[in-house]
Enzyme design. Structure first.
Site, PDB file in Angstrom:
ATOM      1  N   ASP A 147       0.836  -1.198   0.000  1.00  0.00           N
ATOM      2  CA  ASP A 147       0.000   0.000   0.000  1.00  0.00           C
ATOM      3  C   ASP A 147       0.873   1.251   0.000  1.00  0.00           C
ATOM      4  OD1 ASP A 147      -2.371   1.440   0.014  1.00  0.00           O
ATOM      5  OD2 ASP A 147      -2.554   1.435   2.196  1.00  0.00           O
ATOM      6  N   CYS A 201     -19.320 -15.751  -2.339  1.00  0.00           N
ATOM      7  CA  CYS A 201     -20.257 -14.845  -1.681  1.00  0.00           C
ATOM      8  C   CYS A 201     -21.709 -15.231  -1.970  1.00  0.00           C
ATOM      9  CB  CYS A 201     -20.016 -13.407  -2.113  1.00  0.00           C
ATOM     10  SG  CYS A 201     -18.532 -12.662  -1.395  1.00  0.00           S
ATOM     11  N   CYS A 204     -25.436 -13.570  -0.855  1.00  0.00           N
ATOM     12  CA  CYS A 204     -25.333 -12.743   0.357  1.00  0.00           C
ATOM     13  C   CYS A 204     -25.105 -11.269   0.002  1.00  0.00           C
ATOM     14  CB  CYS A 204     -24.183 -13.246   1.225  1.00  0.00           C
ATOM     15  SG  CYS A 204     -23.927 -12.291   2.736  1.00  0.00           S
ATOM     16  N   CYS A 211     -23.947  -1.214   5.483  1.00  0.00           N
ATOM     17  CA  CYS A 211     -23.139   0.004   5.342  1.00  0.00           C
ATOM     18  C   CYS A 211     -23.898   1.230   5.846  1.00  0.00           C
ATOM     19  CB  CYS A 211     -22.734   0.205   3.883  1.00  0.00           C
ATOM     20  SG  CYS A 211     -21.684   1.662   3.636  1.00  0.00           S
ATOM     21  N   CYS A 254     -13.993   2.236   9.590  1.00  0.00           N
ATOM     22  CA  CYS A 254     -15.282   1.569   9.818  1.00  0.00           C
ATOM     23  C   CYS A 254     -15.121   0.094   9.462  1.00  0.00           C
ATOM     24  CB  CYS A 254     -16.372   2.209   8.954  1.00  0.00           C
ATOM     25  SG  CYS A 254     -17.993   1.422   9.090  1.00  0.00           S
TER      26      CYS A 254
END
Length: 366
Positions: A147, A201, A204, A211, A254
């Site tokens: 990163d 996934c 789902c 969010c 978050c």
């Protein structure tokens, strides 16, 4: 480039065993290899940038050409060694995390940021890993990343088979959920590559539904301008009023889309002490963090990713959370009085950005 004096190094079975052993010894939990071709991912990135969904992250647009072509970062690079490192400390409990989110007096810091800055942890280990590879095969061209440069890390890791893209856009795998960091070594050696893995996934949509600011606008689509992680970390300006209430008591990042994800029920905990929480960031109250002076902020966040946002943004975020506590009926009046006093007392020396958020917070109570 000179290859190894040991011709067996590039034998696939020997290679994989040696690389995985070295990676594990350095604390990495996964290793896969891919080429440098990004295909349609570059087009999707350019479309996302054209729509302005990156917000104030101008560096993403400024270096879009580099993101689209890793070979521009390391001339001659043909492979990317992708690694992952789990970051959840053993004491992390998701039920406790949800309880803290529901307590307006608590200050919630994203789980990944409670320990040492992952950039520092991964980068030094990646560099050591690269040097070990060079010792084994001879001189090579390489560069390590975590990163830290314009590189499409998640897409490369997905291609390499370290996981699949969740609908929240984070990488997921069966062993670690999404609670891991990524690192890469670009090399000019044609190492054998791995295959992508299947997505799991299904139907789902929990991450989309949970969010708080509806930043996940559709499966695999994120509008950073709405994301609380962006708003509290990357955003240098005032937090838009329309998102302040939804922030609740989240003061740095978050985790909601990760906490709700079924795959994170299986997330392995890390054994590395670097990611253990520091200074009680997993239990701190808003008033406790608000009481820190700038010198205390700098000292206590030394070696932490949080330090990079600076004291002013830190206070901005806390002021919003304190305003949300003031407007919450679940907070006792005696606690609201302490919050109001702390905010009012800070107005004298606050800069313009923090002042605006303090004033909003005090008005939220009236």
């Amino acid at each position: 480039m000179s290859l190894s004096t040991n011709p067996q190094f590039l034998d696939e079975s020997n290679l994989r065993g040696w690389l995985e052993a070295q990676a594990a010894a350095l604390g990495f939990d996964g290793l896969r290899i891919t080429d440098t071709h990004l295909g349609l991912a570059s087009e999707r990135l350019n479309q996302w940038l054209a729509e302005g969904r990156h917000g104030h992250m101008e560096y993403m647009q400024r270096h879009a050409d580099l993101r689209s072509n890793p070979e521009l970062l390391v001339p001659g690079a043909v492979r990317v060694i992708c690694v992952s490192m789990n970051y959840l400390p053993s004491e992390t409990n998701f039920d406790t995390e949800w309880q803290r989110l529901e307590d307006p007096s608590q200050a919630v810091v994203s789980m990944y940021a409670r320990g040492r800055d992952y950039h520092k942890v991964l980068r030094s280990r990646l560099q050591e890993f690269a040097e070990l590879i060079e010792e084994r095969i001879g001189k090579l061209g390489y560069r390590v990343f975590t990163d830290s440069a314009p590189l499409m890390e998640v897409e490369l890791a997905r291609k390499a088979g370290l996981g699949w893209r969740g609908k929240h856009t984070l990488l997921l795998n069966r062993e670690s959920g999404s609670t891991f960091f990524l690192g890469e070594i670009l090399v000019d050696v044609p190492l054998p590559i791995d295959q992508e893995i299947e997505e799991h996934c299904g139907t789902c949509t929990s991450c989309i539904d949970i969010c708080p600011t509806k930043a996940i606008t559709a499966p695999y689509q994120l509008d950073a301008r709405r994301c609380i992680s962006y708003l509290t970390i990357e955003n240098p300006e005032a937090i838009p009023v329309e998102f302040r209430s939804a922030m609740g008591n989240r003061v740095y990042g978050c985790d909601d889309c990760q906490l709700i994800c079924p795959w994170n029920k299986f997330a392995k905990r890390t054994e590395l002490p670097d990611f253990a929480q520091r200074h009680g960031l997993g239990q701190a109250s808003l008033l406790h963090l608000w009481s820190w002076t700038e010198a205390e902020f700098e000292k206590r966040h030394e070696g932490s990713a949080i330090r990079r946002i600076g004291y002013i943004r830190w206070r901005r975020n806390l002021a919003v959370a304190m305003g949300n506590a003031l407007s919450n009926s679940a907070v006792a009046e005696i606690d609201k009085s302490a919050i109001r006093s702390a905010l009012s007392d800070a107005l004298t020396d606050a800069d313009a950005l923090v002042t605006e958020h303090i004033q909003w917070a005090l008005k939220a109570y009236n």
